[in-house]
Design an enzyme around this catalytic site. Structure first.
Site, PDB file in Angstrom:
ATOM      1  CG  ASP A  65       0.011  -0.059   2.501  1.00 29.48           C
ATOM      2  OD1 ASP A  65       0.831  -1.002   2.592  1.00 29.48           O
ATOM      3  OD2 ASP A  65      -0.081   0.837   3.357  1.00 29.48           O
ATOM      4  CD  GLU A  66      -0.838   4.939   3.086  1.00 33.08           C
ATOM      5  OE1 GLU A  66      -1.513   5.975   3.213  1.00 33.08           O
ATOM      6  OE2 GLU A  66      -0.240   4.413   4.035  1.00 33.08           O
ATOM      7  CB  VAL A  67       4.141   2.104  -3.269  1.00 33.70           C
ATOM      8  CG1 VAL A  67       5.568   2.139  -3.784  1.00 33.70           C
ATOM      9  CG2 VAL A  67       3.881   0.832  -2.471  1.00 33.70           C
TER      10      VAL A  67
END
Lengths: 547, 547
Positions: A337-339
């Site tokens: 996530d949230e890369v």
């Protein structure tokens, strides 16, 4: 002695207290029967019937086991635990001589547990069904006092929890009683996956505290602890193959040895709870570089993990191989996530590598996730990934992937339409660190919303509440989890139609108050139910049942 | 996965974390020795010396007892408890095979406890002194590994607590170690009375929770639980002689049987903690009338208790006689605070009674308190009263009265000047429900302030922090108590000169951080130390040692 507190203004109207009193399990003869239609078992069993007898329970109640799984230590230890929970008060000793002594006759002196399978394997979808009968012993009765029958030891555990909730200490007789007997309960969970996430990176939680939380999970029949062990802030876990990794811990003392992790897994298993570990890559991993700076794109740009080096994947492989020995659960969370890939495009050697491989940063993100999935799968793990992976490259995800929803509603319908399995954790309702979400919003969130095809519904494994740790340390974690996690637990366990109709303020709220007070009695720091913001202390004096 | 939280802004500077790391107990060879001068034992022992050796502690450590009190179950049970506390982590089992196994040689395999007195009587002023020696066994050594010597079993308990704090799990060797050995500690408390008040009327606290709190008190060497059982909001306690009194409980389940109360007293005694009960009269007693409305001046004017009826004093006498059997502690709290006598002057029959006896309402207040004192004294109790009684009629108070300060500073000097004994609880600093009081204000509050005459100083029994329950229920009580109660605990235990000099931000704060984290490790919900408001959760990610 506490003049700063304007006491006269804060009294709870007695009539309100009365309302909550009469909405509880009531003894025969109690004047108010308004809410006797409610069943104070949380979560509500799938099917049950009750009567109008009151049975007394022997403080020396014994366990009789049978069936192939009857000799399991999982059952006998659980019986001992629940005996302590049920008979906290009844020591049998009194200077006032009012206690029932030895030789008293009780209605329930024996609990029979029949477990058909000898297997103690705890995996996704393990049979947790059970039947529980509590009836007075007489010539006509086909059952023997209290009987739990289950296919597995884990079903037996769920039955024991239900039995413990039927047992209520009565202050009049000073004995434990079961009201509204006989009880005939046939129960099983609606979803196989009923999870709680704990985040031990933003704040380290001592193993003692993790165990307290696991114990409390079992009271609500939750069955997966999603252990978000590591994140960018700290790396508390020992990894024998890469022993410098836990140099990323906050301090020398905020660490988990492999033995600590094993102990957590073993403690959870004894309560029928699987532990799903998470190693979140490639983002959320800055702390890895405290021990191995080569994992950072550069010392000034530290996240995501350096996609260009084989060393990065060697370390991931090493971590996964080491912890595979600790976590037997088939599901393993790879994050994803949230890369934010800015460090990749701004760090010269990574940028060059991208060019050499004709990859955009988005390609590299996919490459990283899929390569990590391969590592996990090669180690006999089923990968779970946060929904961004699905949102970005669903077509290339390994078909075994379980997609973990978090960003919002409506995701699981898309996930299952694509043939993937899904876990529901819509942050708007099931992120416990969102303190402005009320119990009823948690309660009414439905994992199957928008999925009408039964074969697609089966791809929703269940759901999970998430206790992110940024503002929750040991001092605050339990009161942030409870009672709202219980609202989700009933949603995940009980029959949809039984908990989705009527006015939940009348049908569910008094029961949730009751369960919150039960948690308190068992020593769990469950917060008031109806405060505007979760985990806030009570605003004034009052009964647990009304706050 | 938690986008609502602006992570990048909330990172704790690593240098700050480093500061807290290096201010802890450090292993030999650890690069930073800046704070090795600090001693991480809380509260600080009276006298101690340490060395520079590191000793390993055997997970199978055995207890050897001697002396007249050596066979006390108080000692053996405490040893078992502390063994669990010290060796929480060390199961001796590992799939990775790195643990020291059986047959390893440890420096400390035996703890010798010598207790001279066989008496287990726990009263005010019981001898809590002990000596603790921890040294490597060798030919020259006059002591045997680890030795606690004490006059009473309660001194031995304090020594065990100190020993447990010396034992630190070392993540490098995966064993429990004692740093800075050899240790020679001679310790005793400065004050005989080191209390914590719990209020179970504004919110009912389950006995399980009270026991958790008692356990945590023992970690800080507090020794009196002042149990403010009853107040105007609820009457949870069973009184066999007047069985309707606990109809004033919030609900059928928010009650204490006499057996519950006995269990609390017994649990506390095993930890060297006296329980001082309070029955607060004549104010703060509205809930009594739920069972016996005759105790109210009238149904519309319910407080203070009706001074005009003998029935009122019969009930007080009955309560005190019943609970005398439960609470062996010589001190008994009669309250006497915040008495608003308007109901007496406005209720016709009470007004007439006042006239008949030529009493003002102030006279009647004195009459009530003194008559209650007589009842308590006749039952072999030493009365404790809140300071209003002293402020209003010091000359007539029974000379045995212990005056309990709360309204502000400067009271104990007046109390002891009048020959009374005093307990210090200045609300400005030691009321834990005052959330804006910081740890350092709690820490620097000095019970002997303004009292220079040594003979008068001896009349100050000690002090007490007060956890009023209006906004503290099971969910919030421990994080409101800790860590600030520990600040008071050190003030009450340790030598005044040792803790009153220097910069406490350097000498005490890192030690209090350490103790807070120790409480967390032991499963106690101690809150961050330095938040602006007490009990607030952390504002962002970080180490326990820095928040």
């Amino acid at each position: 002695m506490s003049p700063n507190f304007p006491k006269p203004h804060l009294k709870i109207p007695k009539i309100l207290l009365l309302f909550f009193c009469i909405s509880q399990i009531v003894a025969p003869g109690f004047a108010f029967e308004l809410d006797e239609s409610l069943t104070f078992i949380w979560p509500l069993p799938a099917e049950f019937s009750s009567g109008n007898e009151t049975l007394s329970v022997d403080p020396s109640i014994t366990l009789t086991v049978s069936g192939n799984g009857g000799n399991s230590v999982v059952v006998s230890e659980a019986f001992d635990r629940y005996k302590r929970v049920i008979f906290k008060r009844a020591s049998g000793f009194s200077i006032f001589g009012k206690f029932r002594g030895r030789g008293s006759v009780y209605d329930i002196s024996e609990l029979t547990v029949i477990v058909h399978s000898e297997s103690e394997e705890l995996q996704l979808g393990v049979d947790e069904s059970y039947s529980l009968t509590v009836a007075k012993r007489d010539a006509q009765s086909i059952v023997w006092e209290a009987t739990i029958e289950a296919n597995t030891v884990y079903g037996a555990l769920r039955g024991l929890e239900t039995f413990s909730q039927l047992c209520v200490f009565d202050y009049g007789t000073k004995s434990v009683q079961i009201y509204k007997a006989p009880w005939y309960i046939q129960d099983k969970p609606r979803f196989a996956y009923r999870g709680l996430l704990l985040d031990t990176s933003r704040h380290y939680l001592p193993t003692e505290v993790i165990k307290q939380i696991i114990e409390s999970m079992s009271y609500a029949k939750l069955n997966v602890l999603h252990w978000h062990i590591i994140d960018e802030q700290s790396f508390p876990l020992e990894v024998p193959t890469y022993p410098n990794l836990w140099k990323g811990a906050y301090s020398k003392w905020e660490r988990y040895t492999v033995e600590d992790a094993q102990e957590v897994v073993s403690f959870a298993k004894m309560r029928g709870i699987n532990v799903m570990a998470e190693v979140d890559v490639p983002g959320h991993a800055e702390s890895w570089g405290a021990g191995y700076p080569d994992l950072w794109p550069s010392s000034s740009c530290r996240e995501p993990l350096d996609v260009s080096k084989n060393f990065t994947f060697d370390v991931i492989s090493g971590i996964l191989a080491d912890i595979r020995k600790i976590f037997p659960f088939e599901l393993f969370h790879l994050g994803g996530d949230e890369v934010n890939t800015d460090c990749w495009s701004s760090t010269p050697h990574v940028k060059k590598w991208l060019g050499d491989h004709s990859m955009t940063t988005k390609d590299a993100y996919q490459y990283f996730v899929l390569r990590a999935q391969e590592i996990a799968i090669s180690q006999n793990w089923t990968p779970v990934n946060w929904e961004e992976t699905f949102n970005n490259f669903a077509a290339n995800l390994n078909p075994r992937t379980v997609v973990h929803n978090w960003l919002g509603p409506g995701v699981c319908p898309k996930v299952v339409a694509n043939g993937f399995r899904c876990i529901f954790s819509n942050q708007g309702v099931w992120y416990l660190d969102h303190l402005d979400v009320h119990w009823d919003q948690v309660y009414t969130a439905e994992p199957l919303e928008g999925i009408n095809d039964v074969s697609k519904q089966e791809l929703v494994l269940g759901g999970q509440v998430c206790m992110w740790g940024e503002t929750a340390d040991t001092s605050a974690v339990q009161e942030t989890i409870w009672p709202r996690a219980a609202a989700a637990a009933e949603r995940l366990w009980s029959r949809r139609e039984a908990i989705s109709t009527g006015n939940i303020t009348l049908t569910a709220l008094p029961r949730l108050h009751y369960f919150r007070c039960l948690l308190n009695r068992r020593g769990v720091q469950a917060a008031p139910v109806t405060n505007k913001y979760a985990r806030r202390p009570p605003r004034g004096p009052g009964s647990c049942y009304g706050q």
